[in-house]
Design a protein around this motif. Structure first.
Motif, PDB file in Angstrom:
ATOM      1  N   ALA A  64       0.864  -1.181   0.000  1.00 32.63           N
ATOM      2  CA  ALA A  64       0.000   0.000   0.000  1.00 32.63           C
ATOM      3  C   ALA A  64       0.899   1.228   0.000  1.00 32.63           C
ATOM      4  CB  ALA A  64      -0.903   0.012   1.230  1.00 32.63           C
ATOM      5  N   VAL A  65       0.603   2.177  -0.863  1.00 28.73           N
ATOM      6  CA  VAL A  65       1.314   3.453  -0.891  1.00 28.73           C
ATOM      7  C   VAL A  65       0.335   4.506  -0.404  1.00 28.73           C
ATOM      8  CG1 VAL A  65       2.452   5.187  -2.322  1.00 28.73           C
ATOM      9  CG2 VAL A  65       2.835   2.755  -2.766  1.00 28.73           C
ATOM     10  N   GLU A  66       0.721   5.199   0.660  1.00 31.31           N
ATOM     11  CA  GLU A  66      -0.178   6.139   1.317  1.00 31.31           C
ATOM     12  C   GLU A  66       0.383   7.551   1.240  1.00 31.31           C
ATOM     13  OE1 GLU A  66      -2.400   4.657   4.862  1.00 31.31           O
ATOM     14  OE2 GLU A  66      -1.071   6.092   5.862  1.00 31.31           O
ATOM     15  N   VAL A  67      -0.477   8.480   0.853  1.00 23.72           N
ATOM     16  CA  VAL A  67      -0.100   9.890   0.729  1.00 23.72           C
ATOM     17  C   VAL A  67      -1.154  10.707   1.457  1.00 23.72           C
ATOM     18  CG1 VAL A  67       0.325  11.798  -0.874  1.00 23.72           C
ATOM     19  CG2 VAL A  67       0.886   9.456  -1.561  1.00 23.72           C
ATOM     20  N   ILE A  68      -0.725  11.649   2.270  1.00 18.70           N
ATOM     21  CA  ILE A  68      -1.632  12.633   2.869  1.00 18.70           C
ATOM     22  C   ILE A  68      -1.211  13.985   2.320  1.00 18.70           C
ATOM     23  CG2 ILE A  68      -2.443  13.739   4.978  1.00 18.70           C
ATOM     24  CD1 ILE A  68      -1.892  11.096   6.428  1.00 18.70           C
ATOM     25  N   ALA A  69      -2.143  14.644   1.633  1.00 17.96           N
ATOM     26  CA  ALA A  69      -1.803  15.894   0.961  1.00 17.96           C
ATOM     27  C   ALA A  69      -3.057  16.733   0.768  1.00 17.96           C
ATOM     28  CB  ALA A  69      -1.153  15.604  -0.391  1.00 17.96           C
ATOM     29  N   SER A  70      -2.861  17.943   0.315  1.00 21.28           N
ATOM     30  CA  SER A  70      -3.981  18.833   0.027  1.00 21.28           C
ATOM     31  C   SER A  70      -4.813  18.268  -1.124  1.00 21.28           C
ATOM     32  CB  SER A  70      -3.472  20.227  -0.342  1.00 21.28           C
ATOM     33  OG  SER A  70      -2.802  20.162  -1.594  1.00 21.28           O
ATOM     34  N   ASP A  71      -6.039  18.741  -1.231  1.00 19.15           N
ATOM     35  CA  ASP A  71      -6.921  18.317  -2.323  1.00 19.15           C
ATOM     36  C   ASP A  71      -6.275  18.569  -3.679  1.00 19.15           C
ATOM     37  OD1 ASP A  71      -8.640  17.865  -0.210  1.00 19.15           O
ATOM     38  OD2 ASP A  71     -10.096  19.398  -0.791  1.00 19.15           O
ATOM     39  N   GLU A  72      -5.584  19.691  -3.823  1.00 18.37           N
ATOM     40  CA  GLU A  72      -4.961  20.055  -5.092  1.00 18.37           C
ATOM     41  C   GLU A  72      -3.831  19.089  -5.453  1.00 18.37           C
ATOM     42  OE1 GLU A  72      -5.242  22.253  -2.469  1.00 18.37           O
ATOM     43  OE2 GLU A  72      -7.026  23.290  -3.206  1.00 18.37           O
ATOM     44  N   VAL A  73      -3.002  18.726  -4.475  1.00 22.46           N
ATOM     45  CA  VAL A  73      -1.899  17.798  -4.721  1.00 22.46           C
ATOM     46  C   VAL A  73      -2.447  16.422  -5.096  1.00 22.46           C
ATOM     47  CG1 VAL A  73       0.016  16.549  -3.627  1.00 22.46           C
ATOM     48  CG2 VAL A  73      -0.213  19.023  -3.318  1.00 22.46           C
ATOM     49  N   VAL A  74      -3.471  15.971  -4.383  1.00 27.02           N
ATOM     50  CA  VAL A  74      -4.083  14.673  -4.691  1.00 27.02           C
ATOM     51  C   VAL A  74      -4.657  14.683  -6.105  1.00 27.02           C
ATOM     52  CG1 VAL A  74      -5.980  13.114  -4.097  1.00 27.02           C
ATOM     53  CG2 VAL A  74      -4.491  14.017  -2.300  1.00 27.02           C
ATOM     54  N   ALA A  75      -5.309  15.771  -6.491  1.00 26.14           N
ATOM     55  CA  ALA A  75      -5.871  15.874  -7.846  1.00 26.14           C
ATOM     56  C   ALA A  75      -4.763  15.799  -8.897  1.00 26.14           C
ATOM     57  CB  ALA A  75      -6.677  17.164  -7.996  1.00 26.14           C
ATOM     58  N   ARG A  76      -3.638  16.483  -8.660  1.00 25.24           N
ATOM     59  CA  ARG A  76      -2.518  16.430  -9.603  1.00 25.24           C
ATOM     60  C   ARG A  76      -1.912  15.028  -9.669  1.00 25.24           C
ATOM     61  NH1 ARG A  76      -1.061  21.523  -7.228  1.00 25.24           N
ATOM     62  NH2 ARG A  76       0.675  20.540  -6.120  1.00 25.24           N
ATOM     63  N   LEU A  77      -1.829  14.358  -8.521  1.00 28.44           N
ATOM     64  CA  LEU A  77      -1.285  13.001  -8.487  1.00 28.44           C
ATOM     65  C   LEU A  77      -2.176  12.040  -9.274  1.00 28.44           C
ATOM     66  CD1 LEU A  77       0.775  10.952  -7.474  1.00 28.44           C
ATOM     67  CD2 LEU A  77      -0.515  10.833  -5.324  1.00 28.44           C
ATOM     68  N   ILE A  78      -3.480  12.109  -9.077  1.00 30.49           N
ATOM     69  CA  ILE A  78      -4.416  11.254  -9.825  1.00 30.49           C
ATOM     70  C   ILE A  78      -4.318  11.562 -11.322  1.00 30.49           C
ATOM     71  CG2 ILE A  78      -6.858  10.731 -10.232  1.00 30.49           C
ATOM     72  CD1 ILE A  78      -5.753   9.436  -7.718  1.00 30.49           C
ATOM     73  N   ALA A  79      -4.203  12.830 -11.672  1.00 30.18           N
ATOM     74  CA  ALA A  79      -4.078  13.207 -13.085  1.00 30.18           C
ATOM     75  C   ALA A  79      -2.792  12.631 -13.690  1.00 30.18           C
ATOM     76  CB  ALA A  79      -4.109  14.732 -13.237  1.00 30.18           C
ATOM     77  N   ALA A  80      -1.692  12.669 -12.945  1.00 28.73           N
ATOM     78  CA  ALA A  80      -0.419  12.127 -13.440  1.00 28.73           C
ATOM     79  C   ALA A  80      -0.510  10.616 -13.637  1.00 28.73           C
ATOM     80  CB  ALA A  80       0.714  12.467 -12.469  1.00 28.73           C
ATOM     81  N   ILE A  81      -1.167   9.923 -12.719  1.00 28.40           N
ATOM     82  CA  ILE A  81      -1.336   8.473 -12.832  1.00 28.40           C
ATOM     83  C   ILE A  81      -2.242   8.144 -14.009  1.00 28.40           C
ATOM     84  CG2 ILE A  81      -2.328   6.446 -11.688  1.00 28.40           C
ATOM     85  CD1 ILE A  81      -1.416   7.844  -9.013  1.00 28.40           C
TER      86      ILE A  81
END
Length: 108
Positions: A64-81
């Motif tokens: 499991a890879v776990e990240v805690i971040a702002s909504d904006e960072v999470v959105a950018r991460l999902i977009a990159a994936i």
């Protein structure tokens, strides 16, 4: 703040790099202040039961890879994936991040 947890296997690769390492680097590149990869000790899922025995350690142990971040960072991460056309199951929940004690006090 959001917690996002991706589920994958230890030996899965993307562009020749272990996928959990690739995800950690992407989280950092997108501005997350921290992320962690965890090996699973035991559990079950769509591929049946698993346990981190001697024999399983040589195989595909769940990670499991776990990240805690702002909504904006999470959105950018999902977009990159998504841009990499990766298919990864993940959990996403809102979180509140706190620290106990006095942050300026050094540990004893």
């Amino acid at each position: 703040m959001q917690l996002i947890r991706f589920y994958l296997t230890q030996t899965r690769r993307h562009h020749g790099v272990l996928l959990y390492e690739w995800l950690l680097k992407q989280a950092h590149a997108q501005g997350a202040s921290g992320a962690t990869a965890f090996h699973a000790l035991a559990g079950f899922g769509r591929h049946g039961w698993h346990e981190a025995t001697f024999f399983e350690l040589a195989g595909d142990v769940p990670v499991a890879v776990e990240v805690i971040a702002s909504d904006e960072v999470v959105a950018r991460l999902i977009a990159a994936i998504t841009a990499e056309q990766l298919s990864l199951p993940y959990l996403q929940v809102p979180v509140a991040l706190h620290t106990t004690g006095d942050a300026d006090q050094s540990s004893q």
